[in-house]
Design a protein around this motif. Structure first.
Motif, PDB file in Angstrom:
ATOM      1  N   ILE A   1      82.605   7.907  24.991  1.00  0.00           N
ATOM      2  CA  ILE A   1      82.978   6.507  24.785  1.00  0.00           C
ATOM      3  C   ILE A   1      82.496   5.711  25.991  1.00  0.00           C
ATOM      4  CG2 ILE A   1      84.878   4.893  24.403  1.00  0.00           C
ATOM      5  CD1 ILE A   1      84.380   6.955  22.115  1.00  0.00           C
ATOM      6  N   ASP A   2      81.643   4.686  25.726  1.00  0.00           N
ATOM      7  CA  ASP A   2      81.124   3.900  26.842  1.00  0.00           C
ATOM      8  C   ASP A   2      81.718   2.507  26.944  1.00  0.00           C
ATOM      9  OD1 ASP A   2      79.630   2.906  24.682  1.00  0.00           O
ATOM     10  OD2 ASP A   2      77.768   3.785  25.381  1.00  0.00           O
ATOM     11  N   SER A   3      82.503   2.080  25.949  1.00  0.00           N
ATOM     12  CA  SER A   3      83.234   0.824  26.085  1.00  0.00           C
ATOM     13  C   SER A   3      84.364   0.771  25.066  1.00  0.00           C
ATOM     14  CB  SER A   3      82.307  -0.392  25.919  1.00  0.00           C
ATOM     15  OG  SER A   3      81.864  -0.505  24.587  1.00  0.00           O
ATOM     16  N   THR A   4      85.408   0.028  25.413  1.00  0.00           N
ATOM     17  CA  THR A   4      86.531  -0.220  24.526  1.00  0.00           C
ATOM     18  C   THR A   4      86.898  -1.690  24.622  1.00  0.00           C
ATOM     19  OG1 THR A   4      88.200   0.286  26.200  1.00  0.00           O
ATOM     20  CG2 THR A   4      87.459   2.120  24.814  1.00  0.00           C
ATOM     21  N   GLU A   5      87.540  -2.181  23.571  1.00  0.00           N
ATOM     22  CA  GLU A   5      87.891  -3.601  23.559  1.00  0.00           C
ATOM     23  C   GLU A   5      89.039  -3.834  22.584  1.00  0.00           C
ATOM     24  OE1 GLU A   5      85.727  -7.846  22.396  1.00  0.00           O
ATOM     25  OE2 GLU A   5      84.576  -6.002  22.397  1.00  0.00           O
ATOM     26  N   ASP A   6      90.071  -4.533  23.053  1.00  0.00           N
ATOM     27  CA  ASP A   6      91.128  -5.001  22.165  1.00  0.00           C
ATOM     28  C   ASP A   6      90.637  -6.265  21.484  1.00  0.00           C
ATOM     29  OD1 ASP A   6      93.175  -3.106  22.726  1.00  0.00           O
ATOM     30  OD2 ASP A   6      93.569  -4.123  24.628  1.00  0.00           O
ATOM     31  N   GLY A   7      91.031  -6.464  20.251  1.00  0.00           N
ATOM     32  CA  GLY A   7      90.662  -7.686  19.549  1.00  0.00           C
ATOM     33  C   GLY A   7      90.653  -7.475  18.044  1.00  0.00           C
ATOM     34  N   THR A   8      90.975  -8.510  17.335  1.00  0.00           N
ATOM     35  CA  THR A   8      91.072  -8.450  15.887  1.00  0.00           C
ATOM     36  C   THR A   8      89.720  -8.681  15.233  1.00  0.00           C
ATOM     37  OG1 THR A   8      93.347  -9.236  15.950  1.00  0.00           O
ATOM     38  CG2 THR A   8      92.180  -9.510  13.872  1.00  0.00           C
ATOM     39  N   THR A   9      89.415  -7.873  14.224  1.00  0.00           N
ATOM     40  CA  THR A   9      88.288  -8.128  13.341  1.00  0.00           C
ATOM     41  C   THR A   9      88.804  -8.049  11.911  1.00  0.00           C
ATOM     42  OG1 THR A   9      87.499  -5.848  13.028  1.00  0.00           O
ATOM     43  CG2 THR A   9      86.697  -7.023  14.972  1.00  0.00           C
ATOM     44  N   ILE A  10      88.069  -8.667  10.993  1.00  0.00           N
ATOM     45  CA  ILE A  10      88.439  -8.686   9.581  1.00  0.00           C
ATOM     46  C   ILE A  10      87.238  -8.247   8.763  1.00  0.00           C
ATOM     47  CG2 ILE A  10      89.225 -10.136   7.661  1.00  0.00           C
ATOM     48  CD1 ILE A  10      90.328 -12.072   9.850  1.00  0.00           C
ATOM     49  N   MET A  11      87.496  -7.381   7.784  1.00  0.00           N
ATOM     50  CA  MET A  11      86.457  -6.957   6.840  1.00  0.00           C
ATOM     51  C   MET A  11      86.950  -7.267   5.434  1.00  0.00           C
ATOM     52  SD  MET A  11      85.404  -3.343   8.524  1.00  0.00           S
ATOM     53  CE  MET A  11      85.272  -3.245  10.299  1.00  0.00           C
ATOM     54  N   ASN A  12      86.203  -8.118   4.730  1.00  0.00           N
ATOM     55  CA  ASN A  12      86.538  -8.490   3.353  1.00  0.00           C
ATOM     56  C   ASN A  12      85.511  -7.879   2.417  1.00  0.00           C
ATOM     57  OD1 ASN A  12      88.786 -10.216   3.820  1.00  0.00           O
ATOM     58  ND2 ASN A  12      87.383 -11.761   4.589  1.00  0.00           N
ATOM     59  N   PHE A  13      85.957  -6.960   1.564  1.00  0.00           N
ATOM     60  CA  PHE A  13      85.090  -6.280   0.597  1.00  0.00           C
ATOM     61  C   PHE A  13      85.188  -6.984  -0.745  1.00  0.00           C
ATOM     62  CE2 PHE A  13      86.041  -3.306   3.863  1.00  0.00           C
ATOM     63  CZ  PHE A  13      84.939  -2.476   3.967  1.00  0.00           C
ATOM     64  N   ASN A  14      84.057  -7.141  -1.440  1.00  0.00           N
ATOM     65  CA  ASN A  14      84.129  -7.731  -2.769  1.00  0.00           C
ATOM     66  C   ASN A  14      84.696  -6.715  -3.756  1.00  0.00           C
ATOM     67  OD1 ASN A  14      81.934  -6.050  -3.257  1.00  0.00           O
ATOM     68  ND2 ASN A  14      80.624  -7.655  -4.037  1.00  0.00           N
ATOM     69  N   THR A  15      85.081  -7.185  -4.938  1.00  0.00           N
ATOM     70  CA  THR A  15      85.768  -6.327  -5.907  1.00  0.00           C
ATOM     71  C   THR A  15      84.884  -5.207  -6.432  1.00  0.00           C
ATOM     72  OG1 THR A  15      85.222  -7.878  -7.664  1.00  0.00           O
ATOM     73  CG2 THR A  15      87.373  -8.106  -6.652  1.00  0.00           C
ATOM     74  N   GLU A  16      83.563  -5.403  -6.448  1.00  0.00           N
ATOM     75  CA  GLU A  16      82.650  -4.394  -6.976  1.00  0.00           C
ATOM     76  C   GLU A  16      82.217  -3.366  -5.931  1.00  0.00           C
ATOM     77  OE1 GLU A  16      81.905  -7.737  -7.052  1.00  0.00           O
ATOM     78  OE2 GLU A  16      82.659  -8.133  -9.071  1.00  0.00           O
ATOM     79  N   LEU A  17      82.665  -3.545  -4.690  1.00  0.00           N
ATOM     80  CA  LEU A  17      82.234  -2.711  -3.564  1.00  0.00           C
ATOM     81  C   LEU A  17      80.711  -2.671  -3.440  1.00  0.00           C
ATOM     82  CD1 LEU A  17      84.669   0.360  -3.331  1.00  0.00           C
ATOM     83  CD2 LEU A  17      84.470  -1.592  -1.788  1.00  0.00           C
ATOM     84  N   THR A  18      80.107  -3.859  -3.519  1.00  0.00           N
ATOM     85  CA  THR A  18      78.665  -3.981  -3.307  1.00  0.00           C
ATOM     86  C   THR A  18      78.347  -4.697  -2.001  1.00  0.00           C
ATOM     87  OG1 THR A  18      78.589  -6.025  -4.611  1.00  0.00           O
ATOM     88  CG2 THR A  18      78.129  -3.946  -5.774  1.00  0.00           C
ATOM     89  N   SER A  19      79.356  -5.322  -1.395  1.00  0.00           N
ATOM     90  CA  SER A  19      79.135  -6.001  -0.116  1.00  0.00           C
ATOM     91  C   SER A  19      80.473  -6.251   0.576  1.00  0.00           C
ATOM     92  CB  SER A  19      78.393  -7.321  -0.317  1.00  0.00           C
ATOM     93  OG  SER A  19      79.212  -8.257  -0.978  1.00  0.00           O
ATOM     94  N   PHE A  20      80.372  -6.536   1.889  1.00  0.00           N
ATOM     95  CA  PHE A  20      81.556  -6.979   2.634  1.00  0.00           C
ATOM     96  C   PHE A  20      81.128  -7.855   3.794  1.00  0.00           C
ATOM     97  CE2 PHE A  20      80.508  -3.021   4.841  1.00  0.00           C
ATOM     98  CZ  PHE A  20      80.797  -3.249   6.164  1.00  0.00           C
ATOM     99  N   ARG A  21      82.056  -8.662   4.233  1.00  0.00           N
ATOM    100  CA  ARG A  21      81.848  -9.561   5.368  1.00  0.00           C
ATOM    101  C   ARG A  21      82.704  -9.048   6.515  1.00  0.00           C
ATOM    102  NH1 ARG A  21      78.860 -13.625   5.929  1.00  0.00           N
ATOM    103  NH2 ARG A  21      79.331 -15.328   7.322  1.00  0.00           N
ATOM    104  N   HIS A  22      82.092  -8.924   7.703  1.00  0.00           N
ATOM    105  CA  HIS A  22      82.796  -8.464   8.902  1.00  0.00           C
ATOM    106  C   HIS A  22      82.853  -9.632   9.874  1.00  0.00           C
ATOM    107  CE1 HIS A  22      83.026  -5.461  12.495  1.00  0.00           C
ATOM    108  NE2 HIS A  22      84.198  -5.987  12.203  1.00  0.00           N
ATOM    109  N   ILE A  23      84.059 -10.053  10.196  1.00  0.00           N
ATOM    110  CA  ILE A  23      84.271 -11.219  11.053  1.00  0.00           C
ATOM    111  C   ILE A  23      84.921 -10.750  12.351  1.00  0.00           C
ATOM    112  CG2 ILE A  23      85.413 -13.465  11.243  1.00  0.00           C
ATOM    113  CD1 ILE A  23      85.521 -13.350   8.062  1.00  0.00           C
ATOM    114  N   THR A  24      84.277 -11.080  13.476  1.00  0.00           N
ATOM    115  CA  THR A  24      84.822 -10.766  14.803  1.00  0.00           C
ATOM    116  C   THR A  24      85.075 -12.081  15.526  1.00  0.00           C
ATOM    117  OG1 THR A  24      82.737 -10.707  16.032  1.00  0.00           O
ATOM    118  CG2 THR A  24      83.355  -8.694  14.834  1.00  0.00           C
ATOM    119  N   GLY A  25      85.514 -11.996  16.764  1.00  0.00           N
ATOM    120  CA  GLY A  25      85.748 -13.202  17.553  1.00  0.00           C
ATOM    121  C   GLY A  25      84.475 -13.938  17.910  1.00  0.00           C
ATOM    122  N   SER A  26      83.323 -13.267  17.839  1.00  0.00           N
ATOM    123  CA  SER A  26      82.082 -13.899  18.277  1.00  0.00           C
ATOM    124  C   SER A  26      81.000 -13.983  17.201  1.00  0.00           C
ATOM    125  CB  SER A  26      81.518 -13.142  19.485  1.00  0.00           C
ATOM    126  OG  SER A  26      81.253 -11.797  19.135  1.00  0.00           O
TER     127      SER A  26
END
Length: 133
Positions: free
Chosen positions: A41-66
């Motif tokens: 492990i070369d880095s760690t970080e506290d912080g919230t991220t969100i992953m929203n998957f579509n209903t068909e499981l063909t894509s998702f959006r990953h949202i971080t603080g930056s």
């Protein structure tokens, strides 16, 4: 208890056509050490991220603080006994990853090779999951 609830939610997603959302609260970046047979492990970080998957499981959006990225799910498989989704995904900028949602250990993990050819991971600890119908 948290693992049991998460496992139930993942199994329910298999049978219900609902949008999955996963939030995380901790990130670890690591590189595989072939000689030692372990992740360094070369880095760690506290912080919230969100992953929203579509209903068909063909894509998702990953949202971080930056940044916010969209991933196309090229293929996926679900192992009910392991409560594990395994996916091949491609980012909106063309990078390809192996991606896991590990319901037992409560991780989502991106695996990839960096420009130097090292096998790397980005592992997020799951905070919460839910389904929107």
């Amino acid at each position: 208890m948290k693992t049991l609830l998460f496992s139930f939610l993942l199994v329910a997603s298999y049978f219900v056509n609902a949008q999955l959302t996963v939030t995380t609260n901790f990130r670890e970046d690591g590189v595989w050490d072939e000689k030692a047979g372990k992740w360094n492990i070369d880095s760690t970080e506290d912080g919230t991220t969100i992953m929203n998957f579509n209903t068909e499981l063909t894509s998702f959006r990953h949202i971080t603080g930056s940044i916010s990225s969209t991933y196309t799910i090229l293929k996926w498989d679900y192992d009910e006994n392991e409560v594990l989704y395994e996916m091949d995904i491609k980012s909106d900028v063309g990078n390809e990853y192996e991606f896991l949602i590990d319901g037992i250990n409560e991780y989502v993990i991106f695996f990839y090779y960096d420009n130097a050819g090292r096998y790397r991971m980005v592992r997020h600890t799951i905070k919460e999951t839910w389904f929107d119908e």
